[in-house]
Scaffold this motif. Structure first.
Motif, PDB file in Angstrom:
ATOM      1  N   PRO A 137       2.241  15.086  -8.418  1.00 57.12           N
ATOM      2  CA  PRO A 137       2.706  14.136  -7.404  1.00 57.12           C
ATOM      3  C   PRO A 137       3.447  14.844  -6.275  1.00 57.12           C
ATOM      4  O   PRO A 137       3.981  15.946  -6.452  1.00 57.12           O
ATOM      5  CB  PRO A 137       3.649  13.219  -8.188  1.00 57.12           C
ATOM      6  CG  PRO A 137       4.146  14.078  -9.314  1.00 57.12           C
ATOM      7  CD  PRO A 137       2.999  14.978  -9.673  1.00 57.12           C
ATOM      8  N   ARG A 141       4.250   8.422  -1.613  1.00 58.50           N
ATOM      9  CA  ARG A 141       3.817   7.634  -2.769  1.00 58.50           C
ATOM     10  C   ARG A 141       2.329   7.316  -2.732  1.00 58.50           C
ATOM     11  O   ARG A 141       1.661   7.304  -3.771  1.00 58.50           O
ATOM     12  CB  ARG A 141       4.634   6.344  -2.856  1.00 58.50           C
ATOM     13  CG  ARG A 141       6.098   6.571  -3.205  1.00 58.50           C
ATOM     14  CD  ARG A 141       6.822   5.270  -3.426  1.00 58.50           C
ATOM     15  NE  ARG A 141       8.205   5.474  -3.815  1.00 58.50           N
ATOM     16  CZ  ARG A 141       9.060   4.493  -4.096  1.00 58.50           C
ATOM     17  NH1 ARG A 141       8.647   3.219  -4.021  1.00 58.50           N
ATOM     18  NH2 ARG A 141      10.300   4.763  -4.455  1.00 58.50           N
ATOM     19  N   SER A 144       0.459  10.339  -3.788  1.00 63.02           N
ATOM     20  CA  SER A 144       0.614  10.533  -5.227  1.00 63.02           C
ATOM     21  C   SER A 144      -0.266   9.567  -6.012  1.00 63.02           C
ATOM     22  O   SER A 144      -0.816   9.910  -7.063  1.00 63.02           O
ATOM     23  CB  SER A 144       2.075  10.360  -5.631  1.00 63.02           C
ATOM     24  OG  SER A 144       2.877  11.391  -5.086  1.00 63.02           O
ATOM     25  N   LYS A 145      -0.397   8.325  -5.498  1.00 64.02           N
ATOM     26  CA  LYS A 145      -1.271   7.348  -6.162  1.00 64.02           C
ATOM     27  C   LYS A 145      -2.725   7.811  -6.098  1.00 64.02           C
ATOM     28  O   LYS A 145      -3.466   7.717  -7.095  1.00 64.02           O
ATOM     29  CB  LYS A 145      -1.124   5.992  -5.473  1.00 64.02           C
ATOM     30  CG  LYS A 145      -2.082   4.907  -5.973  1.00 64.02           C
ATOM     31  CD  LYS A 145      -1.859   4.598  -7.441  1.00 64.02           C
ATOM     32  CE  LYS A 145      -2.544   3.302  -7.875  1.00 64.02           C
ATOM     33  NZ  LYS A 145      -3.994   3.307  -7.655  1.00 64.02           N
ATOM     34  N   THR A 169       0.850  14.069 -13.815  1.00 60.75           N
ATOM     35  CA  THR A 169       1.376  12.970 -12.986  1.00 60.75           C
ATOM     36  C   THR A 169       2.731  12.487 -13.472  1.00 60.75           C
ATOM     37  O   THR A 169       3.466  11.838 -12.712  1.00 60.75           O
ATOM     38  CB  THR A 169       0.388  11.795 -12.960  1.00 60.75           C
ATOM     39  OG1 THR A 169       0.111  11.367 -14.293  1.00 60.75           O
ATOM     40  CG2 THR A 169      -0.925  12.207 -12.297  1.00 60.75           C
ATOM     41  N   SER A 172       6.197  12.627 -11.569  1.00 58.78           N
ATOM     42  CA  SER A 172       6.729  11.651 -10.614  1.00 58.78           C
ATOM     43  C   SER A 172       8.020  11.014 -11.114  1.00 58.78           C
ATOM     44  O   SER A 172       8.827  10.536 -10.326  1.00 58.78           O
ATOM     45  CB  SER A 172       5.693  10.560 -10.332  1.00 58.78           C
ATOM     46  OG  SER A 172       5.374   9.855 -11.526  1.00 58.78           O
ATOM     47  N   SER A 178      11.321  15.667  -8.416  1.00 53.00           N
ATOM     48  CA  SER A 178      11.473  14.775  -7.264  1.00 53.00           C
ATOM     49  C   SER A 178      12.526  15.281  -6.287  1.00 53.00           C
ATOM     50  O   SER A 178      12.326  15.254  -5.064  1.00 53.00           O
ATOM     51  CB  SER A 178      11.832  13.365  -7.745  1.00 53.00           C
ATOM     52  OG  SER A 178      10.815  12.832  -8.575  1.00 53.00           O
TER      53      SER A 178
END
Length: 229
Positions: A137, A141, A144-145, A169, A172, A178
């Motif tokens: 990720p 967002r 990342s999706k 994943t 995330s 992060s």
């Protein structure tokens, strides 16, 4: 006095000279890690600590998509996967495929999956063991999706070929990952973030190295005779 018999070349705890190429993008290259270790360096060190006589070739190139890797990987691997006893190829890609340019992803998902399938099939034909690491990720967002969706489809391609797949994943939800990508360039972490990525890859890669079957050992023919696709 009788001398002990000489050890075979590369003999260690694994008694097998392993040569592995890691193909991918900037994450494979370890961009952003001031220590220069990256996740590949972490897993290589873990493998050697377990007694594997492992030679690692880091073939990560910044901005590379699966299309870029597909165009270069086979000749680059042939140059390096020789003279050892067992050979492997790790493909770690996807983030650049789902990157948006002019309103479109750089590589459509169907094309990414077809390229991955072809690379795995060509590696199998060359008698090289394979492992795949999905895209991690990033700060965005939506990106990342898209990466997570691609990773799920990549896992299916690997499953049909009995190839190990590492889904990363879950990073995330990792605060260290992060925080570091947010503090950096929105994509790449620093040293601690790469260590978190390596922690997901390491157990799968160690099982993969330990389980390389005998029929994937070095062929008796010279490298030039490996089937070309």
């Amino acid at each position: 006095m009788m001398m002990p018999p000489p050890e075979e070349p590369g003999a260690t705890g694994s008694r097998c000279d392993l040569r592995v190429c890691f193909f991918g993008d900037s994450f494979t290259a370890g961009v952003g890690d001031p220590s220069g270790v990256g996740w590949v360096g972490h897993v290589a060190a873990a493998a050697r600590a377990q007694g594997h006589d492992l030679t690692v070739y880091n073939m990560g190139v910044r901005r590379d998509t699966s299309l870029d890797v597909a165009q270069r990987w086979l000749p680059e691997a042939r140059v390096r996967l020789k003279d050892g006893q067992a050979f492997g190829v790790v493909f770690a890609l996807g983030t650049n495929d789902v990157d948006m340019q002019l309103g479109q992803v750089r590589v459509p998902p169907g094309r990414s999956l077809a390229l991955l399938a072809a690379m795995l099939d060509d590696a199998h034909a060359a008698r090289w063991h394979t492992l795949v690491v999905g895209p991690p990720p990033v700060l965005d967002r939506q990106a990342s999706k898209r990466a997570a969706d691609l990773a799920a489809a990549m896992a299916q391609v690997c499953t049909t070929r009995s190839v190990p797949f590492v889904d990363v994943t879950a990073l995330s939800a990792d605060p260290v990952w992060s925080q570091e990508i947010a503090a950096g360039d929105a994509y790449h972490p620093f040293a601690a973030g790469y260590a978190r990525l390596a922690a997901l890859v390491e157990p799968v890669l160690l099982r993969w190295l330990a389980g390389m079957p005998a029929d994937l050992m070095k062929p008796t023919d010279p490298p030039q005779s490996i089937p070309r696709s």
